[in-house]
Design an enzyme around this catalytic site. Structure first.
Site, short mmCIF file in Angstrom:
data_model
loop_
_atom_site.label_atom_id
_atom_site.label_comp_id
_atom_site.label_asym_id
_atom_site.label_seq_id
_atom_site.Cartn_x
_atom_site.Cartn_y
_atom_site.Cartn_z
N ASP A 58 30.94 46.81 45.10
CA ASP A 58 32.24 46.19 44.84
C ASP A 58 32.27 45.70 43.38
OD1 ASP A 58 34.62 44.80 44.98
OD2 ASP A 58 33.75 43.08 46.04
C1 SPV Z 1 37.18 40.84 48.87
O1 SPV Z 1 37.44 40.80 50.08
O2 SPV Z 1 36.95 41.89 48.27
C2 SPV Z 1 37.17 39.61 48.07
C3 SPV Z 1 36.79 38.34 48.70
O3 SPV Z 1 37.41 39.68 46.88
S1 SPV Z 1 35.10 38.10 48.35
O4 SPV Z 1 34.37 39.24 48.90
O5 SPV Z 1 34.72 36.85 48.98
O6 SPV Z 1 34.93 38.03 46.91
MG MG Z 2 37.34 41.62 46.14
#
Ligand code: SPV
Ligand code: MG
Length: 281
Positions: A58
């Site tokens: 991510d």
């Molecule tokens: C997501 O769901 O991608 C978010 C929230 O940005 S977190 O994973 O807590 O950053």
């Molecule tokens: Mg996110």
């Protein structure tokens, strides 16, 4: 759409969906108690979940245009408001283009966070370097993005990552005030503490100055407080950001293992939706 809903309901509950099937499940989820029906009010399109289904980290490797195009398919199965987590929104020029196409596919709100460089997931906290963007550059991105809004109810939400980057509440609130002055339609305050203490303090300070601007939180780590309690302390939207993908991951892992173990599927049938139910969906 989202602003009007907040006016009538005060606290909205959004749930993560990463494809049309999970959106159908969220759309239809319903719990009834004492003649009160509880349902989700909207969908959160998570960068974490969308990256995970592609098997990649991510960190904005996944193209935002591809994510927006996938939401076109989600939009065809639900009328619920959709809020997209657009990470940093990329650079200002790209963001203004994305704001246009988000509206075309029926997205209702975009969240951009005040980080820069190769974005790291917030849940990693200070195990990695979390770089905050210069606040004036971030405000300019909001300002330019807002110029591209042609659908009355489309919202640009500023996500403040100060607490994630190890900054104080007072510094983070100053940045949130600047983002609000620059035109942000709401503020998402993110925290990965295991108690809601810091977001409660943030809410008090923010709501004192801007009682009518929507405030949003993601209670992934401080998960013992419920959404009604979060509503009472000033939050207008509560996001459950990754629970559809995490729960499906776990059950798929379990079933795939059990079939190998039992050398047949007879034993796991009750854990699966029946073929008949799938066919009438
Ligand atoms: C997501 O769901 O991608 C978010 C929230 O940005 S977190 O994973 O807590 O950053
Ligand atoms: Mg996110």
């Amino acid at each position: 759409m989202i602003s009007n809903l907040i006016k009538t309901k005060k606290t909205l509950i959004f749930m993560e969906s990463h494809n049309p099937l999970s959106a159908i499940i969220v759309n239809n989820a319903c719990y009834k108690k004492n003649n009160v029906i509880h349902k989700y009010d909207g969908i959160w399109s998570s960068s974490l979940a969308d990256s995970l289904i592609k098997g990649i980290p991510d960190n904005e490797t996944l193209n935002l245009k591809e994510r927006i195009q996938n939401i076109f398919d989600i939009r065809s199965v639900t009328k619920l408001p959709i809020m997209i987590d657009a990470d940093t929104g990329r650079n200002t020029e790209y963001f203004s283009y994305y704001v246009k196409i988000m509206q075309q596919v029926g997205i209702n709100a975009v969240v951009i966070e005040d980080k820069k460089g190769i974005k790291k997931n917030s849940l990693l906290g200070l195990k990695v370097k979390q770089n905050l963007e210069d606040i004036e550059k971030f405000c300019n991105k909001i300002y330019i993005g807002k110029k591209q809004i042609y659908k009355k109810d489309f919202l640009i939400i500023a996500r403040m990552e100060g607490l994630i980057a190890g900054k104080s509440i007072s510094e983070t609130i100053k940045r949130a005030f600047r983002a609000t002055e620059a035109g942000a339609d709401g503020i998402l305050i993110h925290s990965i503490h295991n108690t809601p203490k810091e977001i409660i303090n943030f809410s008090k300070l923010y709501k004192k100055k801007y009682p009518d601007i929507p405030l949003i939180c993601i209670p992934t780590t401080y998960n013992s407080i419920n959404y009604q309690e979060l509503g009472k302390i000033g939050f207008n939207i509560i996001i459950y950001a990754n629970h559809m993908i995490r729960s499906s991951y776990k059950i798929m892992e379990k079933i795939s293992k059990l079939i190998l173990k039992n050398k047949r599927t007879y034993d796991i049938e009750n854990e699966c939706i029946s073929i008949n139910q799938i066919l009438i969906q």
